[in-house]
Scaffold this motif. Structure first.
Motif, PDB file in Angstrom:
ATOM      1  N   LYS A  73       4.842  -3.744   8.706  1.00 54.17           N
ATOM      2  CA  LYS A  73       4.492  -4.166   9.784  1.00 54.17           C
ATOM      3  C   LYS A  73       3.487  -5.356   9.390  1.00 54.17           C
ATOM      4  CE  LYS A  73       4.809  -6.372  14.349  1.00 54.17           C
ATOM      5  NZ  LYS A  73       4.485  -5.099  15.653  1.00 54.17           N
ATOM      6  N   SER A  74       2.458  -4.696   8.291  1.00 52.75           N
ATOM      7  CA  SER A  74       1.050  -5.345   8.745  1.00 52.75           C
ATOM      8  C   SER A  74       0.112  -4.921   7.527  1.00 52.75           C
ATOM      9  CB  SER A  74      -0.205  -4.959  10.215  1.00 52.75           C
ATOM     10  OG  SER A  74      -1.043  -5.417   9.827  1.00 52.75           O
ATOM     11  N   TYR A  75       0.214  -5.955   5.786  1.00 53.90           N
ATOM     12  CA  TYR A  75      -1.429  -5.387   4.964  1.00 53.90           C
ATOM     13  C   TYR A  75      -2.353  -5.051   6.088  1.00 53.90           C
ATOM     14  CZ  TYR A  75      -3.938  -6.102   1.264  1.00 53.90           C
ATOM     15  OH  TYR A  75      -5.211  -5.966  -0.183  1.00 53.90           O
ATOM     16  N   ARG A  76      -2.577  -5.504   6.362  1.00 54.69           N
ATOM     17  CA  ARG A  76      -4.613  -5.495   6.890  1.00 54.69           C
ATOM     18  C   ARG A  76      -4.202  -4.195   7.922  1.00 54.69           C
ATOM     19  NH1 ARG A  76      -4.406 -11.282   7.983  1.00 54.69           N
ATOM     20  NH2 ARG A  76      -3.264 -10.764  10.206  1.00 54.69           N
ATOM     21  N   ASP A  77      -3.658  -4.165   8.813  1.00 52.09           N
ATOM     22  CA  ASP A  77      -3.388  -2.257   9.914  1.00 52.09           C
ATOM     23  C   ASP A  77      -3.581  -1.631   8.578  1.00 52.09           C
ATOM     24  OD1 ASP A  77      -4.005  -4.363  11.660  1.00 52.09           O
ATOM     25  OD2 ASP A  77      -1.996  -3.822  12.318  1.00 52.09           O
ATOM     26  N   THR A  78      -2.052  -1.572   7.429  1.00 49.00           N
ATOM     27  CA  THR A  78      -2.060  -0.329   6.647  1.00 49.00           C
ATOM     28  C   THR A  78      -3.635   0.055   5.470  1.00 49.00           C
ATOM     29  OG1 THR A  78       0.407  -0.835   6.473  1.00 49.00           O
ATOM     30  CG2 THR A  78      -0.572  -0.169   4.557  1.00 49.00           C
ATOM     31  N   ILE A  79      -4.159  -0.684   5.382  1.00 46.67           N
ATOM     32  CA  ILE A  79      -5.166  -0.695   5.008  1.00 46.67           C
ATOM     33  C   ILE A  79      -6.614   0.117   5.547  1.00 46.67           C
ATOM     34  CG2 ILE A  79      -7.237  -2.285   3.570  1.00 46.67           C
ATOM     35  CD1 ILE A  79      -5.183  -2.371   2.086  1.00 46.67           C
ATOM     36  N   ALA A  80      -6.526  -0.728   6.506  1.00 42.83           N
ATOM     37  CA  ALA A  80      -7.098  -0.127   7.516  1.00 42.83           C
ATOM     38  C   ALA A  80      -7.305   1.800   7.940  1.00 42.83           C
ATOM     39  CB  ALA A  80      -7.180  -0.091   8.741  1.00 42.83           C
ATOM     40  N   TRP A  81      -5.841   1.740   7.949  1.00 39.69           N
ATOM     41  CA  TRP A  81      -4.962   2.991   8.223  1.00 39.69           C
ATOM     42  C   TRP A  81      -5.348   4.047   6.808  1.00 39.69           C
ATOM     43  CZ3 TRP A  81      -1.381   6.120   5.914  1.00 39.69           C
ATOM     44  CH2 TRP A  81      -1.065   8.103   6.854  1.00 39.69           C
ATOM     45  N   LEU A  82      -5.425   3.619   5.771  1.00 38.48           N
ATOM     46  CA  LEU A  82      -5.167   4.157   4.443  1.00 38.48           C
ATOM     47  C   LEU A  82      -6.811   4.488   4.423  1.00 38.48           C
ATOM     48  CD1 LEU A  82      -3.328   2.152   1.966  1.00 38.48           C
ATOM     49  CD2 LEU A  82      -2.690   4.379   3.274  1.00 38.48           C
ATOM     50  N   GLU A  83      -7.669   3.061   4.740  1.00 35.88           N
ATOM     51  CA  GLU A  83      -9.123   3.729   4.832  1.00 35.88           C
ATOM     52  C   GLU A  83     -10.034   5.067   5.613  1.00 35.88           C
ATOM     53  OE1 GLU A  83     -11.063  -0.151   4.818  1.00 35.88           O
ATOM     54  OE2 GLU A  83     -10.788  -0.729   2.689  1.00 35.88           O
ATOM     55  N   GLN A  84      -9.384   4.809   6.623  1.00 37.82           N
ATOM     56  CA  GLN A  84      -9.372   5.828   7.964  1.00 37.82           C
ATOM     57  C   GLN A  84      -8.946   7.160   7.594  1.00 37.82           C
ATOM     58  OE1 GLN A  84      -8.067   5.026  11.843  1.00 37.82           O
ATOM     59  NE2 GLN A  84      -8.990   6.219  12.440  1.00 37.82           N
ATOM     60  N   ALA A  85      -8.333   7.101   6.876  1.00 39.27           N
ATOM     61  CA  ALA A  85      -7.655   8.555   6.331  1.00 39.27           C
ATOM     62  C   ALA A  85      -7.925   8.987   5.179  1.00 39.27           C
ATOM     63  CB  ALA A  85      -6.068   8.496   5.835  1.00 39.27           C
TER      64      ALA A  85
END
Length: 127
Positions: free
Chosen positions: A80-92
């Protein structure tokens, strides 16, 4: 002539099913499905209306050991979201290669799973 409807599933070989399930279930948080009692070990996951099937093959070999190469075999998931996916990958703590303005016409993010399979996440530009 055959009439194609969609891709039902993608199957990938994994060396250690327990380790792979930890990645796909806990890290990527995919929903595990009930799998028929095949003789082989494996796991099935839902990705929208399609499925990802893992099959344990301890002697399996991925084609890559080095950096991500998007020309190599991979599967892609629309997010759904490029930005949210990047943020999630960084957090993980998952390393990724981002292509926010890809010539493909949508944003792309590439990661490697625990067996070095390439996974591509796609999203609309600037989402």
């Amino acid at each position: 002539m055959m009439e194609y409807l969609n891709i039902h599933h993608v199957s990938i070989a994994v060396r250690d099913l327990t380790r792979a399930k930890q990645f796909y279930s806990e890290v990527l948080q995919l929903q595990e499905l009930t799998r028929p009692p095949f003789q082989s070990k494996g796991a099935w996951y839902a990705i929208g209306d399609q499925q990802l099937h893992l099959i344990e093959c301890p002697d399996g070999e991925a084609l890559r050991e080095g950096p991500i190469n998007s020309q190599d075999s991979h599967f892609a998931v629309w997010v759904k979201s490029y930005r949210d996916t990047i943020a999630w990958l960084e957090q993980a703590g998952i390393p990724y290669e981002a292509r926010p303005e890809s010539v493909a016409g949508f944003s792309q993010i590439y990661i490697l799973d625990v067996d070095h399979h390439i996974i591509e996440f796609d999203a609309a530009y600037h989402s």
